[in-house]
Design an enzyme around this catalytic site. Structure first.
Site, short mmCIF file in Angstrom:
data_model
loop_
_atom_site.label_atom_id
_atom_site.label_comp_id
_atom_site.label_asym_id
_atom_site.label_seq_id
_atom_site.Cartn_x
_atom_site.Cartn_y
_atom_site.Cartn_z
N CYS A 2 44.15 -99.25 17.09
CA CYS A 2 44.68 -98.89 15.63
C CYS A 2 43.47 -98.03 15.03
O CYS A 2 42.36 -98.33 15.03
CB CYS A 2 44.88 -99.95 14.78
N ARG A 28 43.50 -94.17 19.48
CA ARG A 28 43.29 -95.55 19.15
C ARG A 28 44.66 -96.21 19.34
O ARG A 28 44.50 -97.49 19.34
CB ARG A 28 42.41 -95.79 18.01
N TRP A 76 48.35 -99.44 17.15
CA TRP A 76 48.47 -100.05 18.53
C TRP A 76 49.06 -101.27 18.25
O TRP A 76 48.39 -102.21 17.75
CB TRP A 76 47.32 -100.24 19.33
N ASN A 102 43.35 -102.92 11.20
CA ASN A 102 43.04 -103.05 12.60
C ASN A 102 42.66 -104.31 12.96
O ASN A 102 41.73 -104.53 12.43
CB ASN A 102 41.91 -101.77 13.02
N GLY A 103 43.27 -104.99 13.87
CA GLY A 103 42.64 -106.46 14.15
C GLY A 103 44.06 -107.47 14.45
O GLY A 103 45.00 -107.02 14.44
N GLU A 493 38.02 -97.58 40.86
CA GLU A 493 37.93 -96.69 39.60
C GLU A 493 39.24 -95.59 39.90
O GLU A 493 39.89 -95.29 38.75
CB GLU A 493 36.63 -95.99 39.30
N LYS A 497 42.50 -94.96 37.47
CA LYS A 497 42.83 -93.88 36.97
C LYS A 497 44.22 -93.66 37.30
O LYS A 497 44.93 -92.90 36.27
CB LYS A 497 42.08 -92.63 37.49
N GLU A 500 46.68 -95.86 35.21
CA GLU A 500 46.84 -95.73 33.86
C GLU A 500 47.09 -94.33 33.32
O GLU A 500 48.14 -94.59 32.36
CB GLU A 500 45.51 -96.04 33.34
N HIS A 516 42.49 -108.02 56.48
CA HIS A 516 42.49 -109.36 56.21
C HIS A 516 43.77 -109.65 55.21
O HIS A 516 43.92 -110.45 54.51
CB HIS A 516 41.47 -109.88 55.19
N LYS A 613 42.62 -96.22 23.48
CA LYS A 613 41.11 -95.92 23.88
C LYS A 613 40.26 -97.14 23.64
O LYS A 613 39.42 -97.50 24.63
CB LYS A 613 40.71 -94.83 23.33
C1 AGP Z 1 39.21 -96.63 31.23
O1 AGP Z 1 40.04 -95.42 31.76
C2 AGP Z 1 40.23 -97.35 30.23
N1 AGP Z 1 40.76 -96.76 29.36
C3 AGP Z 1 39.51 -98.67 29.97
O2 AGP Z 1 39.47 -99.34 31.24
C4 AGP Z 1 37.94 -98.69 29.39
O3 AGP Z 1 37.10 -98.39 30.12
C5 AGP Z 1 37.75 -100.25 28.98
O4 AGP Z 1 38.63 -100.43 27.94
C6 AGP Z 1 36.31 -100.26 28.22
O5 AGP Z 1 36.26 -99.70 27.06
P1 AGP Z 1 34.73 -99.29 26.65
O6 AGP Z 1 34.07 -98.67 27.63
O7 AGP Z 1 34.94 -98.62 25.63
O8 AGP Z 1 34.09 -100.85 26.25
#
Ligand code: AGP
Length: 618
Positions: A2, A28, A76, A102-103, A493, A497, A500, A516, A613
């Site tokens: 948010c 956000r 969000w 927000n929260g 990673e 990527k 997401e 395994h 984000k």
């Molecule tokens: C990464 O592509 C993500 N959007 C997510 O995993 C992110 O890295 C995670 O939420 C941590 O965020 P931060 O680095 O702001 O703590």
């Protein structure tokens, strides 16, 4: 999670600025958007589910008039589906007060029940409306001016359980009032002679001023032109010092690129250089952090490192583990920050809790670090946002200089975190004599020379190779990313990527672990990207390629091991570097492959579904 904006101007109209602020904060959350402005007779609200563009259309169609004061929100969803009625702002029954939030208010059900039995009614399923109704009722009881509103806020806040950042807009007989309340998620305020501005993060205030105040937990702030009055959790008026932000407002634009993500991928040569180069002391074969942080005495007192992070940042943390254990010989544990609190962790004397976070506001990472501190650890952070809560709460911090990262999928922040981790590992190693000067110099020299190698992965020809992989495999049922040693987290990673932004099922796996179990998944509808850098584990990884290939797996090799390319169906060669530095290079083609698969599949690359984000809820 948010985005909140608010502004109270000396004169003029606030709406355009609110929309501009929301467009910067849309990363956000983008389930709905809304604004409220102050009119003489009350507050006027316009809100729509879906993207900000829907709100902009609605504002145009409704002929929403000018006002010098307003608040805005991009959501969000946490309580209630994304819909017009659940969108913020929410108002009190008097029609003179609007709230954005927000929260999460954890006890909202109980508070709502209380209000319902007192005759209150609701138009949404949100916890925020409960807040708005409650504050409004108390305000009516206390009077109708700004002081009465503050007394109402002071009555409501102690009753709230949870964490929240609020912006309240009210119409009083003496004009509009803008109030901010912080208990958990970030709130940033900027004040100029022309207006008072607030936002969930500095990007929302930056177009107005670079001098910003980060509110602290428990703060209640009245914001206006040339005015910032803050009372702390005890109700005592306090002065919160302003921080000057180095970022340029234009850094948060897309520039010539179609997406923030692509722009941020291309920024990586600069970002790695900015984060690492000035801290390298080649003469001494060592690393120097600002203000003498991480000096010998401090580093030698560290017996164990506990890494805490989420998502991409945790993958950088896993790479940091290889570096710190491998170079400095210090034992390292890492945890999902969201799990650390729930496994009764044992923190031994001499533990350094190392939080890694782009935003510095991730609720899970903050909570885990606080617990580590309570259990006796010293705390440090690798973080991209100078004034963030994580940095302010840490004993020491290593700032990454990635600049604002707007794309929800983290790219440049990740490589900056890895660069910072390399520096930290070398410093720890040098302080305790674990790495001889000449070896450290060799590694740091290699890091100092890495820029052209990073750039070579971003040329048209290199990108075309990644696009070819994407074209060939975008329709595959699933993807496996395999890596060994320090490139195992790179595999994790790469898979994250792809998941997401392209919504394709992908798994990152330790290459040696395939046999395994996961090897049973392999058929010709499964694309398998193997990250293999020339070095100690290259041969073993190659053997894993052969085993997988023999079962019909479609192998794509990424890295500097030429022999792997020779046996793979497709390849993305990466320049040779020290194995310790190889994640800085190997992760870039994986970002590009994910980007192009997402593009081919028509996904919303900068705003992937269901994500936000900055995750400021636990
Ligand atoms: C990464 O592509 C993500 N959007 C997510 O995993 C992110 O890295 C995670 O939420 C941590 O965020 P931060 O680095 O702001 O703590």
């Amino acid at each position: 999670m948010c985005g909140i904006v608010g502004a109270l101007l000396r004169s003029g109209s606030v709406t355009e600025g609110l929309i501009e602020g929301l467009s910067v904060l849309e990363y956000r959350g983008y389930d709905s958007a809304g604004v409220a402005v102050a009119r003489e007779q009350g507050v006027e609200v316009c809100k729509r589910s879906g993207r900000l563009a829907n709100l902009e259309n609605a504002l145009r169609e409704s002929g929403f008039g000018a006002s010098p004061a307003g608040i805005g929100h991009t959501r969000w969803a946490t309580h209630g589906e994304p819909s017009d009625s659940n969108a913020h702002p929410h108002t009190g029954r008097s029609g003179r007060l609007a709230v954005v939030h927000n929260g999460i208010i954890e006890n909202h059900v109980e508070l709502k029940r209380e209000l319902l039995s007192a005759g209150e009614s609701f138009t949404s399923e949100t916890d925020t409306e409960v807040l708005a109704r409650m504050i409004d009722r108390h305000w009516v009881e206390e009077g109708d001016d700004e002081d009465a509103l503050l007394r109402a806020v002071a009555r409501v806040v102690p009753r709230l359980k949870g964490y929240y950042a609020l912006a309240l807009l009210a119409t009083t007989p003496r004009g509009p009032v803008l109030v901010a309340v912080r208990q958990g998620p970030p709130l940033v305020v900027g004040v100029t002679e022309d207006g008072g501005f607030l936002s969930s993060d500095q990007l929302g205030v930056l177009p107005r001023t670079r001098d910003v105040v980060f509110l602290e937990d428990g703060d209640v702030a009245r914001v206006g032109p040339g005015r910032l009055q803050v009372t702390d959790a005890r109700g005592v008026e306090v002065v919160r010092e302003a921080t000057t932000i180095a970022w340029d407002p234009s850094d948060s634009g897309k520039g010539k690129y179609p997406h923030h993500m692509l722009k941020e991928i291309h920024e990586q040569p600069d970002v790695i250089a900015r984060t690492a180069f000035d801290r390298i002391d080649l003469g001494a074969g060592d690393v120097r952090f600002e203000g003498g942080a991480f000096d010998d005495a401090f580093c030698r007192s560290i017996e164990r490192v506990q890494i805490l992070a989420c998502g991409t940042a945790l993958h950088a943390g896993q790479i940091a583990r290889y570096l710190i254990e491998g170079l400095a010989g210090i034992p390292v544990d890492f945890d999902f920050a969201s799990e650390f609190r729930y496994r009764q962790p044992r923190v031994v004397e001499g533990t350094l809790a190392l939080a890694i976070t782009q935003s510095g506001e991730t609720a899970d990472t903050l909570a885990a670090t606080r617990l580590a501190r309570e259990l006796g650890a010293r705390t440090t952070a690798i973080c991209n946002v100078a004034g963030s809560t994580q940095v302010r709460e840490s004993d020491a911090a290593i700032l990454t200089h990635a600049g604002p990262e707007v794309g929800v999928a983290s790219t440049k922040a990740f490589t900056a975190q890895v660069a910072a981790a390399i520096l930290l590992a070398v410093r720890l190693a040098r302080s305790r004599g674990a790495l001889p000067e000449h070896k450290a110099r060799e590694l740091l020299e290699e890091l100092r020379m890495i820029r052209p190698k990073v750039e070579s992965l971003l040329t048209d020809a290199a990108i075309a190779r990644c696009r070819a992989v994407a074209r060939q495999h975008a329709g595959k049922r699933g993807f496996l990313f395999l890596g060994r040693g320090i490139n195992f987290p790179v595999a994790l990673e790469g898979a994250l990527k792809l998941k997401e932004i392209a919504y394709v099922h992908a798994e990152g796996y330790a290459a040696g672990e395939m046999k395994h179990g996961p090897i049973a998944l392999v058929d010709n509808d499964m694309a398998i990207l193997v990250i293999n850098a020339a070095g100690a584990v290259a041969e073993k990884t190659r053997a894993n390629i052969e085993q997988t290939k023999a079962r019909g797996g479609v192998m794509i090799s990424v890295g500097s091991d030429d022999a792997s390319h020779a046996i793979a169906a497709m390849s993305v060669p990466v320049p040779v570097t020290s194995e310790w530095l190889s994640p800085l290079l190997n992760s870039i083609p994986l970002q590009l492959v994910a980007y192009h698969i997402a593009e081919i599949r028509g996904c919303d690359i900068d705003k992937p579904r269901n994500l936000a984000k900055s995750v400021t809820v636990e």
